[in-house]
Scaffold this motif. Structure first.
Motif, PDB file in Angstrom:
ATOM      1  N   LEU A   1      10.353   3.083  -4.412  1.00  0.00           N
ATOM      2  CA  LEU A   1       9.270   1.581  -3.418  1.00  0.00           C
ATOM      3  C   LEU A   1       9.230   0.675  -4.219  1.00  0.00           C
ATOM      4  O   LEU A   1       9.749   0.033  -3.923  1.00  0.00           O
ATOM      5  CB  LEU A   1       8.208   2.518  -2.989  1.00  0.00           C
ATOM      6  CG  LEU A   1       7.849   3.132  -1.257  1.00  0.00           C
ATOM      7  CD1 LEU A   1       5.918   3.160  -1.687  1.00  0.00           C
ATOM      8  CD2 LEU A   1       7.746   1.392  -0.778  1.00  0.00           C
ATOM      9  N   LEU A   2       9.009   0.930  -5.318  1.00  0.00           N
ATOM     10  CA  LEU A   2       9.389  -0.514  -6.862  1.00  0.00           C
ATOM     11  C   LEU A   2      10.600  -0.580  -6.548  1.00  0.00           C
ATOM     12  O   LEU A   2      10.945  -1.940  -7.097  1.00  0.00           O
ATOM     13  CB  LEU A   2       8.906  -0.309  -7.856  1.00  0.00           C
ATOM     14  CG  LEU A   2       7.124  -0.091  -7.817  1.00  0.00           C
ATOM     15  CD1 LEU A   2       6.272   0.579  -9.633  1.00  0.00           C
ATOM     16  CD2 LEU A   2       5.804  -1.377  -7.559  1.00  0.00           C
ATOM     17  N   ALA A   3      11.474   0.292  -6.603  1.00  0.00           N
ATOM     18  CA  ALA A   3      12.946  -0.800  -6.806  1.00  0.00           C
ATOM     19  C   ALA A   3      13.553  -1.122  -5.524  1.00  0.00           C
ATOM     20  O   ALA A   3      13.722  -2.335  -5.448  1.00  0.00           O
ATOM     21  CB  ALA A   3      13.785   0.552  -6.979  1.00  0.00           C
ATOM     22  N   GLU A   4      12.918  -0.901  -4.125  1.00  0.00           N
ATOM     23  CA  GLU A   4      12.280  -1.650  -2.628  1.00  0.00           C
ATOM     24  C   GLU A   4      11.885  -2.726  -2.751  1.00  0.00           C
ATOM     25  O   GLU A   4      13.254  -3.850  -2.535  1.00  0.00           O
ATOM     26  CB  GLU A   4      12.228  -0.759  -1.994  1.00  0.00           C
ATOM     27  CG  GLU A   4      12.779  -0.992  -0.753  1.00  0.00           C
ATOM     28  CD  GLU A   4      14.466  -0.632  -0.365  1.00  0.00           C
ATOM     29  OE1 GLU A   4      15.075  -1.075   0.818  1.00  0.00           O
ATOM     30  OE2 GLU A   4      14.988   0.428  -0.630  1.00  0.00           O
ATOM     31  N   VAL A   5      10.755  -2.436  -3.046  1.00  0.00           N
ATOM     32  CA  VAL A   5       9.850  -3.918  -2.818  1.00  0.00           C
ATOM     33  C   VAL A   5       9.595  -4.647  -4.036  1.00  0.00           C
ATOM     34  O   VAL A   5       9.011  -6.256  -3.672  1.00  0.00           O
ATOM     35  CB  VAL A   5       9.157  -3.156  -2.083  1.00  0.00           C
ATOM     36  CG1 VAL A   5       9.325  -2.680  -0.775  1.00  0.00           C
ATOM     37  CG2 VAL A   5       8.213  -2.726  -2.652  1.00  0.00           C
ATOM     38  N   GLY A   6       9.981  -3.922  -4.865  1.00  0.00           N
ATOM     39  CA  GLY A   6       8.710  -4.863  -6.073  1.00  0.00           C
ATOM     40  C   GLY A   6       7.658  -5.089  -6.092  1.00  0.00           C
ATOM     41  O   GLY A   6       7.008  -4.719  -5.122  1.00  0.00           O
ATOM     42  N   GLY A   7       7.587  -5.629  -6.905  1.00  0.00           N
ATOM     43  CA  GLY A   7       6.147  -6.441  -6.913  1.00  0.00           C
ATOM     44  C   GLY A   7       5.010  -5.096  -7.689  1.00  0.00           C
ATOM     45  O   GLY A   7       5.138  -4.687  -8.708  1.00  0.00           O
TER      46      GLY A   7
ATOM     47  N   LEU B   1       0.656  -1.066   0.092  1.00  0.00           N
ATOM     48  CA  LEU B   1       0.321   0.322   0.006  1.00  0.00           C
ATOM     49  C   LEU B   1       0.788   0.727   0.014  1.00  0.00           C
ATOM     50  O   LEU B   1       2.235   1.747   0.758  1.00  0.00           O
ATOM     51  CB  LEU B   1      -1.322  -0.069   0.652  1.00  0.00           C
ATOM     52  CG  LEU B   1      -1.857   0.774   1.386  1.00  0.00           C
ATOM     53  CD1 LEU B   1      -2.905   1.360   0.249  1.00  0.00           C
ATOM     54  CD2 LEU B   1      -2.604   1.235   2.636  1.00  0.00           C
ATOM     55  N   TYR B   2       1.007   2.136  -1.013  1.00  0.00           N
ATOM     56  CA  TYR B   2       1.798   3.063  -0.822  1.00  0.00           C
ATOM     57  C   TYR B   2       0.321   4.717  -1.058  1.00  0.00           C
ATOM     58  O   TYR B   2      -0.064   4.710  -2.239  1.00  0.00           O
ATOM     59  CB  TYR B   2       2.066   3.245  -2.464  1.00  0.00           C
ATOM     60  CG  TYR B   2       3.078   4.772  -2.949  1.00  0.00           C
ATOM     61  CD1 TYR B   2       3.739   6.194  -1.821  1.00  0.00           C
ATOM     62  CD2 TYR B   2       2.685   4.742  -3.970  1.00  0.00           C
ATOM     63  CE1 TYR B   2       4.000   7.294  -1.615  1.00  0.00           C
ATOM     64  CE2 TYR B   2       2.829   6.679  -4.213  1.00  0.00           C
ATOM     65  CZ  TYR B   2       3.866   6.994  -3.290  1.00  0.00           C
ATOM     66  OH  TYR B   2       4.246   8.253  -3.397  1.00  0.00           O
ATOM     67  N   ASP B   3       0.131   5.158   0.180  1.00  0.00           N
ATOM     68  CA  ASP B   3      -0.611   6.663   0.438  1.00  0.00           C
ATOM     69  C   ASP B   3      -0.577   8.407  -0.081  1.00  0.00           C
ATOM     70  O   ASP B   3       0.508   8.062   0.758  1.00  0.00           O
ATOM     71  CB  ASP B   3      -1.572   6.900   0.948  1.00  0.00           C
ATOM     72  CG  ASP B   3      -2.470   7.572   1.270  1.00  0.00           C
ATOM     73  OD1 ASP B   3      -2.767   8.690   0.843  1.00  0.00           O
ATOM     74  OD2 ASP B   3      -3.343   7.252   2.607  1.00  0.00           O
ATOM     75  N   PRO B   4      -0.018   8.533  -0.940  1.00  0.00           N
ATOM     76  CA  PRO B   4       0.521   9.419  -1.754  1.00  0.00           C
ATOM     77  C   PRO B   4       0.482  10.584  -0.847  1.00  0.00           C
ATOM     78  O   PRO B   4       0.831  11.825  -0.948  1.00  0.00           O
ATOM     79  CB  PRO B   4       0.012   9.994  -2.730  1.00  0.00           C
ATOM     80  CG  PRO B   4      -0.440   8.006  -3.254  1.00  0.00           C
ATOM     81  CD  PRO B   4      -0.450   8.294  -2.808  1.00  0.00           C
ATOM     82  N   GLU B   5      -0.726  10.324   0.507  1.00  0.00           N
ATOM     83  CA  GLU B   5      -1.245  11.474   0.834  1.00  0.00           C
ATOM     84  C   GLU B   5       0.182  11.416   2.466  1.00  0.00           C
ATOM     85  O   GLU B   5      -0.052  12.458   2.800  1.00  0.00           O
ATOM     86  CB  GLU B   5      -2.609  11.018   2.413  1.00  0.00           C
ATOM     87  CG  GLU B   5      -3.505  11.452   1.896  1.00  0.00           C
ATOM     88  CD  GLU B   5      -4.447  13.048   1.030  1.00  0.00           C
ATOM     89  OE1 GLU B   5      -3.152  13.889   1.850  1.00  0.00           O
ATOM     90  OE2 GLU B   5      -5.398  12.843   0.550  1.00  0.00           O
ATOM     91  N   ILE B   6       0.713  11.046   2.059  1.00  0.00           N
ATOM     92  CA  ILE B   6       2.318  10.314   3.260  1.00  0.00           C
ATOM     93  C   ILE B   6       3.169  12.349   2.875  1.00  0.00           C
ATOM     94  O   ILE B   6       3.616  12.278   3.222  1.00  0.00           O
ATOM     95  CB  ILE B   6       3.196   9.597   3.357  1.00  0.00           C
ATOM     96  CG1 ILE B   6       1.564   8.783   3.716  1.00  0.00           C
ATOM     97  CG2 ILE B   6       4.049   9.362   3.711  1.00  0.00           C
ATOM     98  CD1 ILE B   6       2.178   6.965   3.899  1.00  0.00           C
ATOM     99  N   VAL B   7       3.078  11.623   0.977  1.00  0.00           N
ATOM    100  CA  VAL B   7       4.157  12.610   0.229  1.00  0.00           C
ATOM    101  C   VAL B   7       3.778  14.608   0.919  1.00  0.00           C
ATOM    102  O   VAL B   7       4.063  15.107   1.401  1.00  0.00           O
ATOM    103  CB  VAL B   7       3.326  12.415  -0.761  1.00  0.00           C
ATOM    104  CG1 VAL B   7       4.426  13.817  -1.972  1.00  0.00           C
ATOM    105  CG2 VAL B   7       3.795  11.099  -0.931  1.00  0.00           C
ATOM    106  N   ALA B   8       1.886  14.379   1.264  1.00  0.00           N
ATOM    107  CA  ALA B   8       1.614  15.778   1.145  1.00  0.00           C
ATOM    108  C   ALA B   8       1.916  16.006   2.628  1.00  0.00           C
ATOM    109  O   ALA B   8       2.135  17.241   3.089  1.00  0.00           O
ATOM    110  CB  ALA B   8      -0.143  15.767   1.162  1.00  0.00           C
ATOM    111  N   GLY B   9       1.450  14.827   3.667  1.00  0.00           N
ATOM    112  CA  GLY B   9       2.336  14.996   4.554  1.00  0.00           C
ATOM    113  C   GLY B   9       3.697  16.009   4.853  1.00  0.00           C
ATOM    114  O   GLY B   9       3.918  16.714   6.151  1.00  0.00           O
TER     115      GLY B   9
END
Length: 337
Positions: free
Chosen positions: A71-77, A29-37
């Protein structure tokens, strides 16, 4: 791969995304709200007070893409991304930048009936006013959203049932990869060729790319071993369906300095001459790359082009008037213009 779950506030994006990560193997799960925060914490107070919607910040849109790629480079999938995108130009910019990194995006829209949506919003503990305010822009965006995304009416579905519908659609490939495309981002300085085409009123033709903000001239990156003028001819044919009879003449050489994360390089502007009305009537755009085209005056171009490209156009028009070639550095003539 990214599964982008779109929809207005109250549509059930985040709860559905959480359920979907339990159904899809190797998903995160990747929520871009974290970027706004993060930006709320990092921006100076004065700038923070000026921000109404964090999506309007170019830095937010850029960081959303960069974080997804990291994130994709780190965890893939698979990344499951619950995020409202109601402005088509922001969708184009973000999905185009992901395409440039060769990250496919499958776009899903949760679209409950409005009466159900309003009931859900009424039961929210917080941010009700913001959620209600999103309904009108959501209605306006439904045209392009419905055409672009795989639509799921989750009016009577639980988040788990909605997630199962999405998972089934992904397995059956009912959710197509979003077809916004862009050439991969450069890893060094590049040479790019743009071509100016004019109508009988001496207005210049601009195109509106789907994958980045602002308008542009027809053109693109010169391939290794390709003559720049020929690259301009190729790009005009690919982008507009217009075949130029001969290589166009050079108007401007502009050195664009590197500005992280961009590498800069040489930008060449050529004079493609008059595009007769009958040829203009045959212009055909490649849907995934260009949204629109139009002839504009210099004054109109100032409101459409990013500043660096407008300066390039402005001096190219002066060079055309004087039948000369101008050498620029960062949009400023070297020597006496």
């Amino acid at each position: 791969m990214i599964v982008w779950i779109n929809g207005t506030c109250g549509a059930g994006k985040t709860s559905t995304a959480r359920e979907l990560t339990g159904l899809l193997a190797d998903s995160t799960l990747y929520d871009p709200e974290i970027v706004a925060g993060a930006l709320r914490l990092l921006l100076p107070g004065k700038r923070r007070d000026e921000v109404g919607d964090y999506q309007d910040l170019p830095s937010w849109r850029r960081l959303v893409v960069d974080t997804a790629a990291a994130l994709l480079a780190e965890v893939g999938g698979v990344l499951v991304v619950p995020m409202t995108l109601l402005r088509q130009e922001y969708r184009d910019e973000i999905f185009g930048a992901l395409a440039a990194r060769r990250i496919p995006v499958r776009h899903v829209l949760l679209a409950p009936e409005e009466t159900i949506l309003r009931q859900r919003i009424a039961h929210r503990a917080e941010a009700r006013d913001r959620a209600y305010a999103h309904i009108a822009p959501y209605r306006q965006a439904l045209g392009w959203l419905s055409a672009d995304a795989h639509v799921i009416d989750n009016s009577t579905l639980t988040p788990h049932e909605t997630a199962r519908r999405i998972a089934e659609a992904l397995r059956s490939e009912a959710v197509a990869v979003c077809d916004i495309v862009q050439t991969p981002e450069p890893t060094a300085e590049t040479v790019a060729a743009g071509v100016l085409l004019f109508d009988e009123q001496d207005r210049v033709l601009l195109v509106d790319p789907t994958y980045k903000p602002g308008w542009e001239f027809p053109g693109g990156v010169v391939e290794p071993g390709e003559p720049p003028a020929r690259a301009g001819v190729r790009e005009v044919a690919e982008e507009l369906g217009v075949v130029l009879d001969q290589p166009p003449g050079l108007l401007v050489i502009d050195w664009e300095p590197p500005c992280a994360p961009a590498y800069g390089g040489l930008r060449l502007i050529f004079d493609g001459g008059l595009l007769p009305p009958e040829a203009a009537a045959r212009v055909r755009l490649p849907g995934p790359e260009l949204r629109a085209w139009r002839f504009v005056t210099e004054a109109q171009a100032a409101g459409l082009l990013p500043q660096n490209r407008f300066e390039r156009l402005r001096w190219a028009l002066r060079a055309r008037e004087r039948a000369t070639v101008l050498n620029l550095e960062a949009g400023v003539p070297v020597g006496t213009p």
